[in-house]
Scaffold this motif. Structure first.
Motif, PDB file in Angstrom:
ATOM      1  N   VAL A 111      13.661 -89.496   8.411  1.00 20.38           N
ATOM      2  CA  VAL A 111      14.408 -89.485   9.853  1.00 20.38           C
ATOM      3  C   VAL A 111      14.417 -88.164  10.844  1.00 20.38           C
ATOM      4  O   VAL A 111      14.579 -87.430   9.464  1.00 20.38           O
ATOM      5  N   CYS A 112      14.060 -88.139  12.026  1.00 18.23           N
ATOM      6  CA  CYS A 112      13.459 -86.695  11.813  1.00 18.23           C
ATOM      7  C   CYS A 112      14.263 -85.645  12.785  1.00 18.23           C
ATOM      8  O   CYS A 112      15.807 -86.713  13.341  1.00 18.23           O
ATOM      9  N   GLY A 113      14.891 -84.605  12.105  1.00 17.93           N
ATOM     10  CA  GLY A 113      15.623 -83.628  12.476  1.00 17.93           C
ATOM     11  C   GLY A 113      15.388 -82.656  13.532  1.00 17.93           C
ATOM     12  O   GLY A 113      16.264 -81.693  12.897  1.00 17.93           O
ATOM     13  N   CYS A 122      15.529 -84.741  18.597  1.00 17.92           N
ATOM     14  CA  CYS A 122      15.001 -85.646  18.114  1.00 17.92           C
ATOM     15  C   CYS A 122      17.119 -85.496  17.841  1.00 17.92           C
ATOM     16  O   CYS A 122      17.967 -86.318  18.197  1.00 17.92           O
ATOM     17  N   SER A 162      19.721 -87.713  16.629  1.00 18.87           N
ATOM     18  CA  SER A 162      19.572 -87.649  15.432  1.00 18.87           C
ATOM     19  C   SER A 162      20.917 -87.825  14.200  1.00 18.87           C
ATOM     20  O   SER A 162      20.633 -88.274  12.891  1.00 18.87           O
ATOM     21  N   GLU A 165      14.826 -86.329   5.175  1.00 21.79           N
ATOM     22  CA  GLU A 165      15.232 -85.397   6.855  1.00 21.79           C
ATOM     23  C   GLU A 165      13.327 -85.071   6.802  1.00 21.79           C
ATOM     24  O   GLU A 165      13.393 -84.038   6.260  1.00 21.79           O
ATOM     25  N   PRO A 176      15.757 -90.571  19.886  1.00 24.63           N
ATOM     26  CA  PRO A 176      15.554 -90.047  18.241  1.00 24.63           C
ATOM     27  C   PRO A 176      14.838 -90.738  17.380  1.00 24.63           C
ATOM     28  O   PRO A 176      15.073 -92.251  17.372  1.00 24.63           O
TER      29      PRO A 176
END
Ligand code: FES
Length: 144
Positions: free
Chosen positions: A31-33, A37, A42, A69, A80
């Motif tokens: 998951v891009c944080g 995003c 996100s 992450e 996101p």
């Protein structure tokens, strides 16, 4: 093996998220944080993962999912987003991410890319840039 201090290799391997320091699950959910995003939701994507039993930095007991992450993966315009194994899933929200995780667990085929039907990174909604100029059919060259 590399004929260098352990720390030199470790600091590179631990800096780049594409190096896994331990085996990952069947689906590596990254998951891009990063800011774009994060501003586009996100936290909701991460909440959907948590709601399905995924925990950051851990693999689920069934070996199906590992949650990580990560920093920007260059898909900011479709934020996101997450990368799962080799594919990107974009334009996510809590419900869409929940559905993706359920479909993966059920071995269903999932559409990659934008989850809201965008072609690549085209704008959401109609175009807005230069519309006035194009629609007015005005010849701006005469003004120069
Ligand atoms: S900030 Fe998420 S892809 Fe760039």
């Amino acid at each position: 093996y590399l004929d260098m201090p352990y720390m030199r290799a470790y600091e590179v391997a631990s800096f780049y998220t594409m190096y896994n320091l331990a085996p990952v699950g069947r689906f590596h959910v990254q998951v891009c944080g990063t800011t774009p995003c994060m501003l586009r939701g996100s936290d909701d994507v991460m909440a959907a993962c948590k709601n399905k039993g995924l925990n950051k930095g851990k693999t689920t007991p069934d070996g199906l999912f590992t949650l990580t992450e990560v920093e920007c993966m260059g898909n900011c315009s479709n934020a996101p987003m997450v990368q799962i194994n080799d594919d990107n899933y974009e334009d996510l929200d809590f419900d869409i991410m929940t559905g993706i995780l359920e479909d993966l667990a059920a071995d269903k085929k999932i559409k990659v890319g934008s989850q809201i039907g965008r072609q690549t990174s085209e704008p959401v909604g109609p175009s807005t840039s230069l519309d006035e100029m194009v629609n007015a059919n005005h010849d701006y060259r005469k003004e120069w």
